[in-house]
Design a protein around this motif. Structure first.
Motif, PDB file in Angstrom:
ATOM      1  N   HIS A   1     -15.819 -14.136 -28.961  1.00  0.00           N
ATOM      2  CA  HIS A   1     -16.524 -13.620 -29.922  1.00  0.00           C
ATOM      3  C   HIS A   1     -16.166 -14.570 -31.136  1.00  0.00           C
ATOM      4  O   HIS A   1     -15.055 -14.971 -31.442  1.00  0.00           O
ATOM      5  N   TYR A   2     -17.237 -14.876 -31.929  1.00  0.00           N
ATOM      6  CA  TYR A   2     -17.120 -16.016 -32.966  1.00  0.00           C
ATOM      7  C   TYR A   2     -17.869 -15.657 -34.037  1.00  0.00           C
ATOM      8  O   TYR A   2     -19.192 -15.030 -33.962  1.00  0.00           O
ATOM      9  N   CYS A   3     -17.648 -16.171 -35.290  1.00  0.00           N
ATOM     10  CA  CYS A   3     -18.513 -16.389 -36.422  1.00  0.00           C
ATOM     11  C   CYS A   3     -18.551 -17.873 -37.193  1.00  0.00           C
ATOM     12  O   CYS A   3     -17.387 -18.334 -37.254  1.00  0.00           O
ATOM     13  N   MET A   4     -19.641 -18.410 -37.053  1.00  0.00           N
ATOM     14  CA  MET A   4     -19.792 -19.575 -37.866  1.00  0.00           C
ATOM     15  C   MET A   4     -20.479 -19.375 -39.264  1.00  0.00           C
ATOM     16  O   MET A   4     -21.068 -18.361 -39.388  1.00  0.00           O
TER      17      MET A   4
ATOM     18  N   TRP B   1     -22.802 -15.057 -36.092  1.00  0.00           N
ATOM     19  CA  TRP B   1     -22.002 -14.328 -35.256  1.00  0.00           C
ATOM     20  C   TRP B   1     -22.732 -14.615 -33.652  1.00  0.00           C
ATOM     21  O   TRP B   1     -23.845 -14.605 -33.456  1.00  0.00           O
ATOM     22  N   GLY B   2     -21.671 -14.822 -32.769  1.00  0.00           N
ATOM     23  CA  GLY B   2     -22.217 -14.958 -31.395  1.00  0.00           C
ATOM     24  C   GLY B   2     -21.047 -14.290 -30.381  1.00  0.00           C
ATOM     25  O   GLY B   2     -20.097 -14.209 -30.850  1.00  0.00           O
ATOM     26  N   LYS B   3     -21.474 -14.186 -29.344  1.00  0.00           N
ATOM     27  CA  LYS B   3     -20.773 -13.380 -28.191  1.00  0.00           C
ATOM     28  C   LYS B   3     -20.980 -14.148 -27.067  1.00  0.00           C
ATOM     29  O   LYS B   3     -22.050 -14.307 -26.869  1.00  0.00           O
ATOM     30  N   ALA B   4     -19.936 -14.369 -26.116  1.00  0.00           N
ATOM     31  CA  ALA B   4     -20.337 -14.849 -24.853  1.00  0.00           C
ATOM     32  C   ALA B   4     -19.325 -13.923 -23.679  1.00  0.00           C
ATOM     33  O   ALA B   4     -18.122 -13.547 -24.087  1.00  0.00           O
TER      34      ALA B   4
ATOM     35  N   ILE C   1     -17.898 -23.595 -16.185  1.00  0.00           N
ATOM     36  CA  ILE C   1     -17.642 -22.496 -16.901  1.00  0.00           C
ATOM     37  C   ILE C   1     -19.147 -21.913 -16.898  1.00  0.00           C
ATOM     38  O   ILE C   1     -20.208 -22.245 -17.113  1.00  0.00           O
ATOM     39  N   VAL C   2     -19.281 -20.498 -16.547  1.00  0.00           N
ATOM     40  CA  VAL C   2     -20.554 -19.607 -16.361  1.00  0.00           C
ATOM     41  C   VAL C   2     -20.286 -18.592 -17.229  1.00  0.00           C
ATOM     42  O   VAL C   2     -19.290 -17.654 -17.227  1.00  0.00           O
ATOM     43  N   TYR C   3     -21.426 -18.312 -18.120  1.00  0.00           N
ATOM     44  CA  TYR C   3     -21.270 -17.339 -19.092  1.00  0.00           C
ATOM     45  C   TYR C   3     -22.746 -16.773 -19.470  1.00  0.00           C
ATOM     46  O   TYR C   3     -23.673 -17.567 -19.409  1.00  0.00           O
ATOM     47  N   VAL C   4     -22.686 -15.686 -19.978  1.00  0.00           N
ATOM     48  CA  VAL C   4     -23.979 -14.964 -20.846  1.00  0.00           C
ATOM     49  C   VAL C   4     -23.744 -15.122 -22.361  1.00  0.00           C
ATOM     50  O   VAL C   4     -22.912 -14.818 -22.721  1.00  0.00           O
ATOM     51  N   ASP C   5     -24.671 -15.823 -23.036  1.00  0.00           N
ATOM     52  CA  ASP C   5     -24.378 -16.195 -24.371  1.00  0.00           C
ATOM     53  C   ASP C   5     -25.213 -15.046 -25.073  1.00  0.00           C
ATOM     54  O   ASP C   5     -26.843 -15.009 -24.905  1.00  0.00           O
ATOM     55  N   TYR C   6     -24.991 -14.537 -26.378  1.00  0.00           N
ATOM     56  CA  TYR C   6     -25.604 -13.489 -27.108  1.00  0.00           C
ATOM     57  C   TYR C   6     -25.399 -13.990 -28.468  1.00  0.00           C
ATOM     58  O   TYR C   6     -24.436 -14.284 -28.883  1.00  0.00           O
ATOM     59  N   PHE C   7     -26.639 -13.628 -29.087  1.00  0.00           N
ATOM     60  CA  PHE C   7     -26.364 -13.442 -30.598  1.00  0.00           C
ATOM     61  C   PHE C   7     -25.700 -11.944 -30.976  1.00  0.00           C
ATOM     62  O   PHE C   7     -26.251 -10.777 -30.179  1.00  0.00           O
ATOM     63  N   SER C   8     -24.802 -12.099 -31.917  1.00  0.00           N
ATOM     64  CA  SER C   8     -24.064 -10.534 -32.028  1.00  0.00           C
ATOM     65  C   SER C   8     -23.874 -10.412 -33.551  1.00  0.00           C
ATOM     66  O   SER C   8     -24.295 -11.183 -34.447  1.00  0.00           O
TER      67      SER C   8
END
Length: 169
Positions: A62-65, A81-84, A95-102
């Motif tokens: 979870h991150y914020c730019m 904000w984003g979340k993987a 690396i495999v992940y699902v990326d979302y806007f959060s």
């Protein structure tokens, strides 16, 4: 820069490729460790003000730019904000992940496209070819993120990654 990113669209998939002058173990760490990510993630003028990483299958990044550059006009002070959610990883390989806007709480933002991303790290004579395959729900969803300037953002982000990797060797 010598190693420019290439971008290819195949249906509802965006394929990004670039060679980094660093071993795959270091490039992998740059994507999987919060201390690395804080130093390079985001386009120029944006800093990672929040970054938590639980790097395991089922774990969350979870991150914020935040735009720190007053020269970016209306973007100055803006947060993104984003979340993987990680699905799979193989040390220095994938690396495999699902990326979302959060939002700040980590809830996904309705109406914004998510993507299923597979990043492959291929060692080549001390350098690493990174291939990112982002699959969207539809061609329209992919078009939406491209129209938002995602390709330019990733180009600048990966330029910053190249600079960060050079500083680590």
């Amino acid at each position: 820069m010598a190693n420019q990113m290439t971008a290819t669209v195949e249906g509802k998939e965006l394929i990004l490729e670039r060679v980094f002058k660093a071993p795959s173990k270091l490039v992998f760490q740059a994507f999987s460790d919060a201390e690395h990510l804080k130093r390079w993630w985001g386009p120029r003028g944006w800093d990672l003000t929040v970054c938590t990483v639980d790097f395991r299958p089922g774990g969350v990044w979870h991150y914020c730019m935040k735009c720190m550059d007053p020269n970016q006009g209306d973007f100055f002070g803006m947060e993104s904000w984003g979340k993987a959610i990680y699905e799979d990883m193989v040390e220095a390989k994938k690396i495999v992940y699902v990326d979302y806007f959060s939002d700040a709480e980590g809830s996904t933002v309705e109406g914004m496209p998510s993507s299923h991303i597979t990043m492959t790290f291929i060692e080549q004579d001390g350098a690493t070819k990174l291939i990112s395959r982002a699959r969207y729900e539809s061609e329209e969803a992919l078009r939406k993120v491209i129209e938002m300037g995602m390709e330019q953002g990733v180009t600048e982000t990966w330029d910053r990654l190249a600079e960060h990797l050079a500083s680590q060797q």
